[in-house]
Motif scaffolding. Structure first.
Motif, mmCIF file in Angstrom:
data_model
loop_
_atom_site.group_PDB
_atom_site.id
_atom_site.type_symbol
_atom_site.label_atom_id
_atom_site.label_comp_id
_atom_site.label_asym_id
_atom_site.label_seq_id
_atom_site.Cartn_x
_atom_site.Cartn_y
_atom_site.Cartn_z
ATOM 1 N N ARG A 260 8.213 0.412 7.453
ATOM 2 C CA ARG A 260 8.031 -1.009 7.162
ATOM 3 C C ARG A 260 7.371 -1.223 5.812
ATOM 4 O O ARG A 260 7.430 -2.316 5.257
ATOM 5 C CB ARG A 260 7.214 -1.646 8.272
ATOM 6 C CG ARG A 260 7.881 -1.497 9.634
ATOM 7 C CD ARG A 260 7.067 -2.122 10.716
ATOM 8 N NE ARG A 260 7.126 -3.573 10.604
ATOM 9 C CZ ARG A 260 6.564 -4.397 11.481
ATOM 10 N NH1 ARG A 260 5.908 -3.906 12.494
ATOM 11 N NH2 ARG A 260 6.656 -5.685 11.334
ATOM 12 N N ALA A 261 6.733 -0.177 5.281
ATOM 13 C CA ALA A 261 6.119 -0.264 3.952
ATOM 14 C C ALA A 261 7.044 0.274 2.866
ATOM 15 O O ALA A 261 6.592 0.565 1.758
ATOM 16 C CB ALA A 261 4.795 0.502 3.948
ATOM 17 N N THR B 240 6.389 -8.610 5.569
ATOM 18 C CA THR B 240 6.445 -7.645 6.667
ATOM 19 C C THR B 240 5.031 -7.281 7.102
ATOM 20 O O THR B 240 4.204 -6.875 6.290
ATOM 21 C CB THR B 240 7.177 -6.359 6.234
ATOM 22 O OG1 THR B 240 8.474 -6.709 5.747
ATOM 23 C CG2 THR B 240 7.321 -5.403 7.408
ATOM 24 N N LEU B 241 4.770 -7.433 8.407
ATOM 25 C CA LEU B 241 3.464 -7.077 8.954
ATOM 26 C C LEU B 241 3.346 -5.556 9.060
ATOM 27 O O LEU B 241 4.174 -4.904 9.693
ATOM 28 C CB LEU B 241 3.279 -7.721 10.330
ATOM 29 C CG LEU B 241 1.955 -7.435 11.034
ATOM 30 C CD1 LEU B 241 0.790 -8.023 10.245
ATOM 31 C CD2 LEU B 241 1.969 -7.988 12.454
ATOM 32 N N LEU B 242 2.312 -5.000 8.430
ATOM 33 C CA LEU B 242 2.125 -3.549 8.423
ATOM 34 C C LEU B 242 1.046 -3.085 9.389
ATOM 35 O O LEU B 242 1.210 -2.096 10.089
ATOM 36 C CB LEU B 242 1.774 -3.076 7.007
ATOM 37 C CG LEU B 242 2.802 -3.383 5.917
ATOM 38 C CD1 LEU B 242 2.276 -2.943 4.562
ATOM 39 C CD2 LEU B 242 4.129 -2.707 6.233
ATOM 40 N N GLN B 243 -0.081 -3.773 9.407
ATOM 41 C CA GLN B 243 -1.210 -3.335 10.221
ATOM 42 C C GLN B 243 -1.944 -4.541 10.789
ATOM 43 O O GLN B 243 -2.004 -5.608 10.171
ATOM 44 C CB GLN B 243 -2.191 -2.507 9.390
ATOM 45 C CG GLN B 243 -1.690 -1.164 8.941
ATOM 46 C CD GLN B 243 -2.719 -0.459 8.078
ATOM 47 O OE1 GLN B 243 -3.119 -0.971 7.047
ATOM 48 N NE2 GLN B 243 -3.150 0.702 8.514
ATOM 49 N N ARG C 224 -0.880 6.612 2.378
ATOM 50 C CA ARG C 224 -1.558 7.435 3.381
ATOM 51 C C ARG C 224 -2.188 6.593 4.503
ATOM 52 O O ARG C 224 -2.525 7.132 5.558
ATOM 53 C CB ARG C 224 -2.648 8.261 2.709
ATOM 54 C CG ARG C 224 -3.777 7.426 2.131
ATOM 55 C CD ARG C 224 -4.784 8.256 1.353
ATOM 56 N NE ARG C 224 -5.882 7.454 0.846
ATOM 57 C CZ ARG C 224 -5.830 6.724 -0.240
ATOM 58 N NH1 ARG C 224 -4.707 6.695 -0.958
ATOM 59 N NH2 ARG C 224 -6.869 6.018 -0.645
ATOM 60 N N VAL C 225 -2.373 5.297 4.277
ATOM 61 C CA VAL C 225 -3.026 4.479 5.303
ATOM 62 C C VAL C 225 -2.069 4.121 6.437
ATOM 63 O O VAL C 225 -2.501 3.576 7.453
ATOM 64 C CB VAL C 225 -3.611 3.180 4.696
ATOM 65 C CG1 VAL C 225 -4.589 3.499 3.594
ATOM 66 C CG2 VAL C 225 -2.511 2.256 4.201
ATOM 67 N N TYR C 226 -0.758 4.438 6.284
ATOM 68 C CA TYR C 226 0.211 4.116 7.330
ATOM 69 C C TYR C 226 0.445 5.370 8.177
ATOM 70 O O TYR C 226 1.077 6.327 7.732
ATOM 71 C CB TYR C 226 1.504 3.601 6.714
ATOM 72 C CG TYR C 226 1.245 2.464 5.755
ATOM 73 C CD1 TYR C 226 0.581 1.320 6.177
ATOM 74 C CD2 TYR C 226 1.622 2.539 4.422
ATOM 75 C CE1 TYR C 226 0.320 0.281 5.304
ATOM 76 C CE2 TYR C 226 1.361 1.507 3.540
ATOM 77 C CZ TYR C 226 0.705 0.382 3.984
ATOM 78 O OH TYR C 226 0.433 -0.647 3.119
#
Length: 717
Positions: free
Chosen positions: A507-508, A456-459, A497-499
């Motif tokens: 998605r994470a 899954t693409l997160l960023q 926290r980075v999302y």
């Protein structure tokens, strides 16, 4: 009677030509200014600056930065570039010490040019930085086509040369040729071209008790080395060094070259044979890595990079190799990631058959029964070192380095239109889940979660102001340091926290992240908390993974429109489109190409299979007819690139130059008509990727591109 022109009239006569030349030169001058701005050396005064992604950037002020090393004992970051080694703080990328200069001498460069090499070839390009057993930093460079090595004292940050240590076999003569190196307990192992022409190759234990390959039989066939890794073994067994590369396949009886991917292995304790293979590898074996889609049968054969990950800390058997592939067919932009378990690789090395490498019999499986102890093993039955292995076994090992069995895997991730250059991975809570960090040739960092067989693409984070490929990725204390030829970036990549948004956090979910509605933040999942069947339910009814806003696209007849549909889980399986009947379309994996006509107007919807829920509506477009003015729309992303700056300079230069010429000539000619002398001073001195961009028109082709949430590249697909 001929009248002599006054000076003012002469100026009036020739100034149009002068201003025309100035006008034409202005874009070039502007372009050179942009290049200077991008490449000017600012090493001495450069400080790190915030990059907008919670981290920092550093413009290095050097060229051809290519190798990155973290010294864990001193928290110092070393970076090798052309003619210099930079010494930086890991925490903020500021200078810890002035750059260590190491240029080739003028005599060396002159001799290099006499060998028909270009001026650029004849610098010293740093190619290797490794920490040795005594704590010193070992550094090698191409040194004007005469590879040399030296040491860096980590206390004084000074370069120490001891007897002109030769770099042959450790660093290629040609700085463009790929190579790799790794240390095991402070001992250096390298894989590199080893001669001036770049036609011979060697895998070497370069320090300590030196061991290298046997050149009497071609154990390698035009290899391109991409990475290497040390894998610890259980107590009582010997550690292994693995090398990953692409080479010509001699086992196929074909008239055309076929490139295949290999993994080779040697034992850390291998010291060579007593008579046969003296100071040569006795444990060298290689096998083919296959990355093939089981449904379509498509193979990805060119290895770009590989990275080892121990999923459960302290358990070497949990190691997996994440390998980055592309296609060997020119013009096809596609990237794939396959993962190979150490167990599968070890099984092939332990049980696979042997191919005969003598003469033209490469395709023949050896009819000789496998000897005891099995050739290529680190320790035999009753033999404590390689010096004790019988000559008959070593002779067999010398002639049979290639195994018949292959290590097979299906791609976890396939992306078309994207070229990945580097990959690293981190484990998640000592589980089989992983977080991949992928660098692109456009200077972006992509984060992808791997949970089971689902990617899954997160960023997607753009890092550099100029389009430069990512050539180094290093993970340190929850941050990733990303290097390109002229800059470094440090951004946080670990922790929920980075999302920044609910959709990205959803998605994470496979990484143990949930969206806290009260805090409006992404937080770690509480112990015992059950993961919802569809994490997007907490995000409300706004635009989400399976409820995209319909995007209206006004087009004109004859345009070719490319409608993107990026699979939420980066599956190798294409998505399915619903489209008007009778329209002319062509599907490129999951993207759809539409030739605009009256019958092609209407609603286009893309559905992608998503694990755990019904097929997901991923993208939706409404095509309506519009006037031709849409062709004039530009891609806003272009203006953020050097080419965009250049185009801007051209247009502004033309406008300013034209207005200036008009005003100046008008005043000048008026004064000439009045026969007014012109003072001397008045006659002098005249002189990205598919994500994150909007609709674009290229001649008769219109490319529609999704715009992520925000400008940081951190939006969902």
């Amino acid at each position: 009677m001929t009248r002599t022109l006054t000076r003012a009239e002469e100026n009036c006569r020739y100034q149009p030509t002068f201003f025309l030349m100035s006008l034409l030169n202005m874009p070039t001058t502007c372009f050179m200014t942009v290049i200077w701005w991008l490449t000017t050396d600012s090493t001495r005064s450069q400080t790190a600056i915030p990059n907008g992604h919670g981290g920092v950037d550093a413009v290095l002020g050097v060229s051809n930065a290519s190798v990155l090393l973290l010294d864990p004992s001193s928290e110092t970051l070393y970076l090798g570039a052309r003619g210099s080694i930079l010494v930086l703080h890991t925490s903020n990328l500021t200078w810890k010490h002035p750059a260590i200069e190491w240029e080739a001498t003028e005599d060396e460069r002159k001799d290099c040019r006499h060998k028909d090499k270009t001026e650029d070839d004849c610098y010293n390009y740093i190619c290797l930085l490794e920490v040795l057993k005594d704590g010193r930093i070992y550094v090698c460079g191409s040194y004007a086509y005469n590879p040399q090595c030296a040491f860096i004292d980590p206390v004084t940050f000074s370069l120490v040369k001891e007897g002109g240590d030769q770099g042959k076999g450790k660093c290629p003569y040609d700085p463009r040729q790929p190579h790799t190196a790794v240390t095991a307990d402070g001992v250096l192992y390298t894989a590199s071209p080893s001669n001036f022409l770049g036609t011979q190759f060697d895998i070497t234990r370069a320090t300590g008790q030196q061991v290298r390959m046997d050149q009497s039989i071609n154990w390698l066939s035009d290899p391109v080395f991409v990475s290497s890794a040390l894998v610890r073994e259980s107590p009582g067994d010997d550690d292994k060094i693995y090398f990953f590369f692409t080479e010509n396949a001699r086992e196929y009886d074909l008239y055309t070259e076929v490139r295949v991917t290999r993994v080779a292995r040697v034992c850390k304790g291998d010291v060579g044979g007593s008579k046969t293979l003296q100071k040569r590898w006795t444990s060298f074996l290689k096998a083919q890595l296959v990355c093939q889609d089981r449904d379509s049968g498509q193979r990805y054969t060119v290895l770009t990079h590989a990275y080892p990950l121990e999923h459960r800390l302290g358990d070497p058997s949990s190691t997996h190799f994440y390998a980055l592939f592309t296609s060997q067919w020119k013009g096809e932009r596609v990237s794939a990631v396959c993962v190979y378990s150490l167990a599968d690789v070890t099984k092939v090395f332990a049980t696979g058959g042997f191919r005969d490498m003598k003469g033209n019999c490469v395709n023949r499986v050896s009819s000789v029964s496998v000897l005891e102890p099995r050739p290529g093993q680190c320790r035999g039955q009753g033999y404590n070192t390689s010096l004790e292995i019988p000559d008959r076994v070593l002779q067999f090992a010398k002639e049979h380095p290639l195994l018949t069995d292959t290590v097979d895997a299906a791609p976890l991730l396939v992306r078309r239109g994207t070229t990945y250059t580097r990959i690293t991975a981190t484990n998640i809570s000592n589980s089989d889940a992983a977080l991949l960090h992928l660098g692109t040739d456009q200077g972006e960092l992509h984060s992808v979660s791997i949970v089971g067989r689902t990617a899954t693409l997160l960023q997607e984070i753009p890092l550099t102001t100029s389009v430069q490929p990512v050539n180094n990725i290093l993970i340190h204390q929850g941050h990733v340091v990303v290097g390109s030829p002229s800059s470094l970036s440090r951004v946080p990549v670990e922790g929920c926290r980075v999302y920044p948004s609910c959709q990205v956090c959803a998605r994470a979910a496979g990484l143990g992240c949930v969206w806290d509605i009260k805090k409006r933040a992404c937080v770690a999942e509480s112990p015992g908390q059950t993961e919802p069947e569809d994490p997007l339910k907490v995000c409300g009814t706004g635009e989400g993974r399976c409820s995209p806003v319909v995007k209206e696209l006004r087009v004109k007849k004859g345009l070719v429109v490319l409608l993107p549909c990026d699979h939420p889980h980066l599956s190798s399986l294409p998505c399915v489109w619903e489209r008007p009947q009778g329209c002319h379309t062509l599907q490129h994996h999951s993207h759809l190409e539409v030739t605009v006509s009256e019958s092609s107007l209407g609603l286009y919807s893309c559905h992608c299979p998503v694990q755990g829920i019904k097929p997901c509506l991923t993208a939706s477009y409404q095509l309506t007819m519009e006037d031709p003015s849409i062709e004039g729309r530009g891609d806003p992303g272009v203006w953020r690139s050097p080419i965009g700056v250049y185009i801007t300079c051209v247009l502004l230069g033309a406008l300013v130059g034209a207005l200036g010429a008009t005003v100046f000539l008008k005043r000048l000619c008026c004064r000439a008509s009045q026969h007014t002398p012109l003072e001397d001073r008045n006659g002098r001195g005249a002189n990205q990727g598919q994500q994150g961009q909007g609709p674009t028109c290229y001649e008769n082709k219109l490319v529609v591109i999704d715009t992520p949430v925000g400008q940081s590249g951190q939006g969902v697909l």
